[in-house]
Design a protein around this motif. Structure first.
Motif, short mmCIF file in Angstrom:
data_model
loop_
_atom_site.label_atom_id
_atom_site.label_comp_id
_atom_site.label_asym_id
_atom_site.label_seq_id
_atom_site.Cartn_x
_atom_site.Cartn_y
_atom_site.Cartn_z
N ILE A 19 47.97 62.69 54.80
CA ILE A 19 47.32 62.09 53.64
C ILE A 19 48.29 61.96 52.48
N SER A 20 49.14 62.97 52.26
CA SER A 20 50.10 62.87 51.17
C SER A 20 51.12 61.76 51.44
N HIS A 21 51.48 61.57 52.71
CA HIS A 21 52.39 60.46 53.05
C HIS A 21 51.73 59.12 52.74
N GLU A 22 50.46 58.97 53.10
CA GLU A 22 49.75 57.73 52.81
C GLU A 22 49.63 57.51 51.30
N GLN A 23 49.39 58.58 50.55
CA GLN A 23 49.27 58.47 49.10
C GLN A 23 50.60 58.02 48.49
#
Length: 100
Positions: free
Chosen positions: A84-88
């Motif tokens: 999720i942090s990568h997508e953000q």
């Protein structure tokens, strides 16, 4: 005039980026929940399987299966958090490129 040129460049860049990223269907946002769910459940199930295997191999007063459940959940949550942090970061990068 300089402001007008920046607006034209920004809109051209946005259109160019949209051509490379095809439109996503409505169900794609729901797939995010599925991906996060699988990224937590798969490590948990693998940890449980390892715990069952250890319980059969090692005769001990402790239940390896029960100890492996929180370990599997923690690993799965770490994987989901990383994804999720990568997508953000990708979304923020796209927004910054769009503003330039």
């Amino acid at each position: 005039m300089d402001n007008f040129n920046r607006q034209i460049r920004r809109k051209t860049k946005r259109k160019s980026n949209l051509k490379h990223q095809p439109g996503l269907p409505v169900w794609s946002s729901l797939s995010l929940f599925g991906i996060v769910g699988w990224s937590v459940s798969i490590p948990t199930l693998l940890a449980i399987a390892l715990g069952i295997w250890l319980d059969r191999r090692i005769s001990d007063n402790h239940s390896w299966t029960l100890m492996m459940v929180p370990i599997g959940i923690a690993i799965g949550c770490a994987i989901a958090w990383h994804w999720i942090s990568h997508e953000q970061r990708q979304i923020e990068k796209y927004k910054q490129e769009e503003e330039e």
